[in-house]
Enzyme design. Structure first.
Site, PDB file in Angstrom:
ATOM      1  N   SER A  12       0.801  -1.222   0.000  1.00  0.00           N
ATOM      2  CA  SER A  12       0.000   0.000   0.000  1.00  0.00           C
ATOM      3  C   SER A  12       0.833   1.271   0.000  1.00  0.00           C
ATOM      4  CB  SER A  12      -0.949   0.000   1.204  1.00  0.00           C
ATOM      5  OG  SER A  12      -0.227  -0.155   2.410  1.00  0.00           O
ATOM      6  N   HIS A  56      -4.958  -3.116  -3.116  1.00  0.00           N
ATOM      7  CA  HIS A  56      -4.489  -2.141  -4.111  1.00  0.00           C
ATOM      8  C   HIS A  56      -4.287  -2.753  -5.494  1.00  0.00           C
ATOM      9  CE1 HIS A  56      -4.159   1.051  -1.189  1.00  0.00           C
ATOM     10  NE2 HIS A  56      -3.797   0.098  -0.352  1.00  0.00           N
ATOM     11  N   LYS A  61     -11.626   1.047  -2.590  1.00  0.00           N
ATOM     12  CA  LYS A  61     -10.516   1.733  -3.257  1.00  0.00           C
ATOM     13  C   LYS A  61     -10.854   1.836  -4.752  1.00  0.00           C
ATOM     14  CE  LYS A  61      -7.514   0.162   0.449  1.00  0.00           C
ATOM     15  NZ  LYS A  61      -7.637   1.330   1.320  1.00  0.00           N
TER      16      LYS A  61
HETATM   17  C1  LIG Z   1      -3.421  -3.134   1.984  1.00  0.00           C
HETATM   18  C2  LIG Z   1      -4.663  -2.693   2.693  1.00  0.00           C
HETATM   19  N1  LIG Z   1      -5.433  -3.614   3.281  1.00  0.00           N
HETATM   20  C3  LIG Z   1      -6.558  -3.281   3.926  1.00  0.00           C
HETATM   21  C4  LIG Z   1      -6.974  -1.971   4.002  1.00  0.00           C
HETATM   22  C5  LIG Z   1      -8.223  -1.658   4.748  1.00  0.00           C
HETATM   23  O1  LIG Z   1      -9.289  -1.534   3.890  1.00  0.00           O
HETATM   24  P1  LIG Z   1     -10.550  -0.649   4.273  1.00  0.00           P
HETATM   25  O2  LIG Z   1     -10.178   0.765   3.988  1.00  0.00           O
HETATM   26  O3  LIG Z   1     -11.653  -1.175   3.445  1.00  0.00           O
HETATM   27  O4  LIG Z   1     -10.788  -0.852   5.748  1.00  0.00           O
HETATM   28  C6  LIG Z   1      -6.204  -0.972   3.387  1.00  0.00           C
HETATM   29  C7  LIG Z   1      -6.559   0.458   3.383  1.00  0.00           C
HETATM   30  O5  LIG Z   1      -7.247   1.045   4.068  1.00  0.00           O
HETATM   31  C8  LIG Z   1      -5.020  -1.343   2.721  1.00  0.00           C
HETATM   32  O6  LIG Z   1      -4.249  -0.414   2.144  1.00  0.00           O
END
Ligand SMILES: Cc1ncc(COP(=O)(O)O)c(C=O)c1O
Length: 374
Positions: free
Chosen positions: A177, A205, A232
């Site tokens: 990320s 991502h 996203k």
């Molecule tokens: C790699 C990754 N996993 C999980 C999440 C969590 O997802 P969510 O925003 O839907 O809680 C994020 C970002 O927020 C992320 O960048």
């Protein structure tokens, strides 16, 4: 409260106190940040779907037909037809036997890990995994072995050296990320098979952006569980875990972040369904191509080949100053500081969108050169 104020002051003194910037207008390639119009290089809305009429229409139609809230958790009285239809759609898209919706990606990762492993088990986790995977490891009480970033050799050594465990689980982001690089998934799956481990991959991502129909990077590789977010590239909110039916069923039974929470609101579910349909259509394909062209364009100018471009600065305060200097030039690239990234690696995280124009990319590249960042 004095002690709390002192703690906040400590954060400020270290350049680590965060604030929520007011963003006005819809999420798009340009937004109003702190009252100033700027090109948005800080969003995960990679395809521009967050403000797309197809999602607006789907959400509005679902609200008309079903109302808004689900009213209960899935296992009590909140298992509505749109939830079931979306899970089937996700499983079809992903080519898996089953999928289970979670309210957020954060909760999906907590539930995926703590639902699969416990104190008799071992988790192997990439050192740059997202916080939600790290927190899932902590919540699970499994022994956690951290391996070097994207380093299959280090993981192999650690698997070989690990003692007996009821279950072994490898967890990794597919596209990281804050770094935009990729896990060596083929090697990781081979290690999982060799050491009789399960492998769970966070595609937050990658989905929408990469792979046929935006399915991500796991398709056909033999990954056991694929987690993805709907918030996203898919432009909405929520998340899922997809995989073989018994694994998904185990999560339904054991993932407390699934069991003990209200089901997603129906318009949110309908918007996600529309987003996945859109990904496989002409517009979706064209948007992915445009984003890939932007990635190439930046790569030709010396940037990493990814839709997430980490621009390393180092110090937290310096990073925020540069972010402000860019904003003064009408470019919004949020500074990222610890604990999101390791100390000493604060950076600008530039995220490309299919809806950016070449002129907008040019102004970013020029401004970074002018500020002597690149
Ligand atoms: C790699 C990754 N996993 C999980 C999440 C969590 O997802 P969510 O925003 O839907 O809680 C994020 C970002 O927020 C992320 O960048």
């Amino acid at each position: 409260l004095d002690k709390v104020r002192a703690e906040l002051q400590q954060l400020a003194d270290a350049g680590l106190r965060r604030r929520m910037r007011p963003i006005d207008g819809p999420q798009a390639a340009e937004v109003v940040v702190d009252g100033r119009r700027a090109v948005n290089f800080s969003s995960n809305n990679y395809l521009g779907l967050a403000g797309h009429p197809a999602l607006q229409r789907a959400a509005a139609g679902a609200a008309e037909e079903h109302g808004f809230g689900a009213g209960a958790s899935r296992l009590i009285a909140g298992n509505l037809a749109p939830h079931r239809a979306l899970e089937e759609r996700i499983a079809r898209w992903k080519g898996t036997e089953a999928a289970l919706l979670f309210s957020t990606g954060y909760q999906a990762n907590l539930g995926m890990i703590s639902g699969l492993v416990g104190s008799e088990d071992t988790v192997f986790s990439d050192e740059l995994n997202h916080a939600s995977l790290i927190d899932g490891c902590r919540l699970s009480r499994a022994r956690t072995v951290v391996y070097r970033h994207a380093d299959a050799d280090d993981l192999a050594r650690k698997l070989a050296a690990s003692g007996p465990a009821r279950r072994r689980l490898i967890v990794t982001d597919s596209v990281f990320s804050m770094d935009g690089d990729r896990a060596p998934l083929v090697e990781l799956v081979a290690l999982a098979r060799r050491y009789e481990a399960l492998i769970a991959v966070d595609e937050a991502h990658a989905v929408g952006v990469l792979g046929e129909d935006g399915v991500g990077l796991c398709a056909g590789l033999g990954v056991d569980l694929q987690m993805g977010t709907l918030g996203k590239a898919l432009g909405g909110f929520g998340a899922y875990v997809a995989g073989a039916a018994p694994l998904v069923e185990l999560l339904l039974q054991r993932a407390r972040s699934f069991v003990f929470t209200t089901a997603l609101p129906v318009p949110v579910v309908a918007a996600a369904h529309a987003a996945i349909d859109w990904l496989s259509g002409d517009e979706g394909r064209a948007a992915r191509r445009r984003l890939a062209d932007h990635v190439d364009w930046m790569a030709n100018r010396g940037f990493p080949r990814s839709h997430i471009l980490p621009i390393q600065i180092g110090g937290a305060r310096a990073t925020m100053e540069i972010s402000e200097a860019l904003l003064a030039r009408g470019l919004f690239a949020q500074g990222i500081r610890p604990p999101t990234v390791p100390p000493g690696t604060s950076r600008l995280r530039v995220a490309l969108m299919a809806t950016h124009t070449e002129a907008q990319l040019t102004s970013l590249v020029d401004a970074l050169a002018e500020l002597r960042i690149r």
